[in-house]
Design a protein around this motif. Structure first.
Motif, short mmCIF file in Angstrom:
data_model
loop_
_atom_site.label_atom_id
_atom_site.label_comp_id
_atom_site.label_asym_id
_atom_site.label_seq_id
_atom_site.Cartn_x
_atom_site.Cartn_y
_atom_site.Cartn_z
N ASN A 191 10.71 -34.14 88.64
CA ASN A 191 11.11 -35.42 88.04
C ASN A 191 12.61 -35.45 87.75
N ARG A 192 13.13 -34.32 87.25
CA ARG A 192 14.55 -34.26 86.90
C ARG A 192 15.43 -34.13 88.13
N VAL A 193 15.05 -33.22 89.05
CA VAL A 193 15.89 -32.97 90.23
C VAL A 193 15.97 -34.20 91.13
N LEU A 194 14.85 -34.89 91.31
CA LEU A 194 14.82 -36.07 92.18
C LEU A 194 15.18 -37.36 91.44
N ASP A 195 15.46 -37.22 90.13
CA ASP A 195 15.88 -38.37 89.33
C ASP A 195 14.87 -39.52 89.41
N LEU A 196 13.59 -39.18 89.16
CA LEU A 196 12.52 -40.16 89.32
C LEU A 196 12.32 -41.04 88.08
N ASP A 197 12.58 -40.47 86.91
CA ASP A 197 12.30 -41.17 85.64
C ASP A 197 10.83 -41.57 85.54
N SER A 198 9.95 -40.76 86.11
CA SER A 198 8.51 -41.05 86.07
C SER A 198 7.75 -39.74 86.28
N LEU A 199 7.34 -39.10 85.19
CA LEU A 199 6.61 -37.85 85.28
C LEU A 199 5.27 -38.02 86.02
N PRO A 200 4.50 -39.12 85.78
CA PRO A 200 3.25 -39.29 86.54
C PRO A 200 3.46 -39.34 88.05
N THR A 201 4.58 -39.95 88.49
CA THR A 201 4.86 -40.00 89.92
C THR A 201 5.14 -38.61 90.47
N ALA A 202 5.90 -37.81 89.72
CA ALA A 202 6.19 -36.44 90.14
C ALA A 202 4.90 -35.62 90.20
N ALA A 203 4.02 -35.82 89.21
CA ALA A 203 2.75 -35.08 89.18
C ALA A 203 1.84 -35.49 90.33
N LEU A 204 1.95 -36.74 90.76
CA LEU A 204 1.08 -37.24 91.83
C LEU A 204 1.32 -36.49 93.14
N ALA A 205 2.53 -35.95 93.32
CA ALA A 205 2.82 -35.20 94.54
C ALA A 205 1.88 -34.01 94.70
N ALA A 206 1.44 -33.42 93.58
CA ALA A 206 0.51 -32.28 93.64
C ALA A 206 -0.82 -32.71 94.24
N PHE A 207 -1.29 -33.89 93.88
CA PHE A 207 -2.58 -34.37 94.37
C PHE A 207 -2.50 -34.87 95.81
N ALA A 208 -1.27 -35.13 96.28
CA ALA A 208 -1.08 -35.50 97.68
C ALA A 208 -1.00 -34.25 98.56
N ALA A 209 -0.42 -33.18 98.02
CA ALA A 209 -0.24 -31.95 98.80
C ALA A 209 -1.56 -31.26 99.10
N MET A 210 -2.54 -31.38 98.21
CA MET A 210 -3.80 -30.66 98.39
C MET A 210 -4.58 -31.13 99.63
N PRO A 211 -4.86 -32.43 99.79
CA PRO A 211 -5.57 -32.85 101.00
C PRO A 211 -4.73 -32.64 102.26
N LEU A 212 -3.42 -32.76 102.14
CA LEU A 212 -2.54 -32.53 103.29
C LEU A 212 -2.72 -31.11 103.81
N THR A 213 -2.84 -30.15 102.90
CA THR A 213 -3.02 -28.75 103.28
C THR A 213 -4.40 -28.50 103.89
N LEU A 214 -5.42 -29.07 103.27
CA LEU A 214 -6.79 -28.91 103.79
C LEU A 214 -6.92 -29.46 105.20
N MET A 215 -6.25 -30.57 105.46
CA MET A 215 -6.35 -31.19 106.78
C MET A 215 -5.78 -30.28 107.87
N GLY A 216 -4.79 -29.45 107.52
CA GLY A 216 -4.21 -28.56 108.51
C GLY A 216 -5.22 -27.60 109.08
N ALA A 217 -6.06 -27.02 108.21
CA ALA A 217 -7.09 -26.10 108.68
C ALA A 217 -8.12 -26.81 109.54
N GLN A 218 -8.53 -28.00 109.11
CA GLN A 218 -9.52 -28.77 109.87
C GLN A 218 -8.98 -29.14 111.25
N ALA A 219 -7.74 -29.60 111.29
CA ALA A 219 -7.14 -29.97 112.58
C ALA A 219 -7.01 -28.74 113.49
#
Length: 440
Positions: free
Chosen positions: A120-148
């Motif tokens: 949140n600080r490094v990317l100057d987002l001013d939105s902690l929920p938005t920064a936290a949402l990246a974690a929930f996006a990374a998880m399915p992205l990683t799982l899809m790699g194994a499936q593909a």
């Protein structure tokens, strides 16, 4: 001695495999085109709907996910290579790859969630929920790699094509609805996150019946797969760093106007670079197999180079049309060198194929050369460059030299006879139980 019946059966098998390859190429090409068009449409729609300030934050988060995606690609390469190289162990490989992907996704999600305040600080987002949402996006992205990777290694092209389509279309539909409702960077990233779960759910459905365990081997256990995934991920990170560093260099060595011109030219570069990606997806299982991997590499290089050459010639003959896709008349200063940006895209596409060829034979020294090329590019460009043309020429020369070196190494390694009883294209000492790494 083969009989006429054997020859007919062999010919039929070769014809069938060729037919499957052509069919698979078409399906994957169309699917990846749909995925890329949907992704591009969503990105452009978000830029217009949520406005420059919010879009800047969203774009920064998407770049963060791009960096994180090297884990996904590492898992995909590991799964596809192992299944293609040793299909008798497919049940064990499938089971272990899915285990590793689940643990990797969970670990990555936890790290990003804990790091949300820093992001949140490094990317100057001013939105902690938005920064936290990246974690929930990374998880399915990683799982899809194994499936593909499993579908790619087993050459299940139709299911893999559906997976790619689902990687782009749901993001466009859901994301567009969300940002039209509330035009914020949080909603834009939420649309991406929800879209990432669509291919994962499909992958779980098509892989819900695991293969029979079949043969098992310690080489396909948890730790060897983790080790290979880490090596593959760093190799792909090296490639992505090399092919994306020039824009960062441009921001530091050129003024704002010229860096904008260079960025416009890179639109052509990225288009040409991504155009033949379906070739890499189709070719990688064959590059990982012991049978005709040299022929597969030559054929793949021919297709990628041919598509690139067509793009270079087309850009040179129709620069005004290419300029439309590069931003329009505001960027007219790069009109006459757009064909060089197309040539750079072709070079990068061939480099990507060669990097995947290295991963297929589990080489190591070649990846060190990619890191060395990155260091050379940054070192030269940051000390000697002051114009768009000079930066473009430097990037082209560095990439071209690396391409030639990797081609020579690939030719030598693929012609080297494999020692009887070993399990890989090892250059060093190998044993039937533990293959050594290839230095190439």
């Amino acid at each position: 001695m083969s009989t006429p019946r054997d020859e007919v059966r062999d010919h039929a098998g070769i014809t069938g495999r060729a037919s499957d390859l052509l069919s698979g190429s078409g399906q994957i090409a169309v699917a990846m085109m749909v995925m890329n068009v949907a992704t591009y449409a969503y990105t452009m729609s978000a830029a217009r709907i949520i406005g420059p300030t919010q879009y800047g934050a969203f774009f920064a988060l998407m770049n963060l996910l791009l960096i994180v995606s090297v884990v996904q690609l590492g898992l995909q390469a590991t799964a596809a290579r192992r299944i293609s190289a040793e299909p008798g162990h497919v049940g064990q490989i499938e089971r272990e790859i899915l285990r590793v992907s689940f643990r990797s996704a969970l670990a990555l999600g936890v790290v990003l969630l804990v790091s949300a305040p820093l992001v949140n600080r490094v990317l100057d987002l001013d939105s902690l929920p938005t920064a936290a949402l990246a974690a929930f996006a990374a998880m399915p992205l990683t799982l899809m790699g194994a499936q593909a990777g499993i579908l790619q290694g087993e050459r299940r092209w139709r299911q893999l094509a559906v997976l790619y389509v689902l990687s782009g279309v749901p993001r466009l539909v859901v994301g567009l609805a969300l940002i039209l409702w509330q035009p914020t960077e949080f909603m834009a990233l939420l649309g991406v996150t929800i879209g990432f779960y669509a291919p994962v759910l499909y992958g779980m459905a098509v892989l819900r019946h695991p293969r029979d365990t079949g043969e098992t081997d310690a080489r396909h256990g948890l730790l060897p797969i983790v080790r290979e995934t880490v090596l593959n991920s760093q190799a792909l990170f090296a490639y992505f760093a090399l092919t994306n560093s020039d824009m960062l260099v441009a921001r530091s060595v050129l003024d704002a106007h010229d860096s904008g011109l260079y960025a416009a030219g890179l639109i052509v570069t990225r288009t040409v670079m991504f155009l033949p990606q379906f070739v890499i997806v189709i070719a990688f299982p064959s590059l990982s197999s012991e049978v005709n991997r040299g022929r597969a590499l030559v054929a793949s290089l021919s297709i990628v180079a041919g598509l690139g050459a067509a793009c270079v010639v087309g850009t040179a003959l129709l620069p005004d049309l290419a300029l439309v896709f590069a931003g329009g008349r505001e960027y007219d200063e790069v009109r006459d060198i757009l064909w060089l940006f197309a040539l750079l895209g072709t070079t990068m596409a061939i480099l990507q194929l060669l990097v995947y060829s290295v991963l297929a034979r589990q080489g190591t020294a070649s990846i060190v050369l990619v890191w060395a090329a990155l260091a050379a590019l940054v070192g030269i460009a940051t000390t000697m460059i002051s114009t768009v043309a000079a930066l473009l020429a430097t990037v082209l020369v560095v990439d071209a030299v690396l391409l030639v070196v990797l081609l020579v190494i690939s030719a030598v390694m693929l012609r080297r006879p494999r020692a009887a009883g070993t399990a890989s294209d090892a250059d060093g000492a190998s044993s039937p139980d533990e293959p050594g790494p290839s230095i190439g």
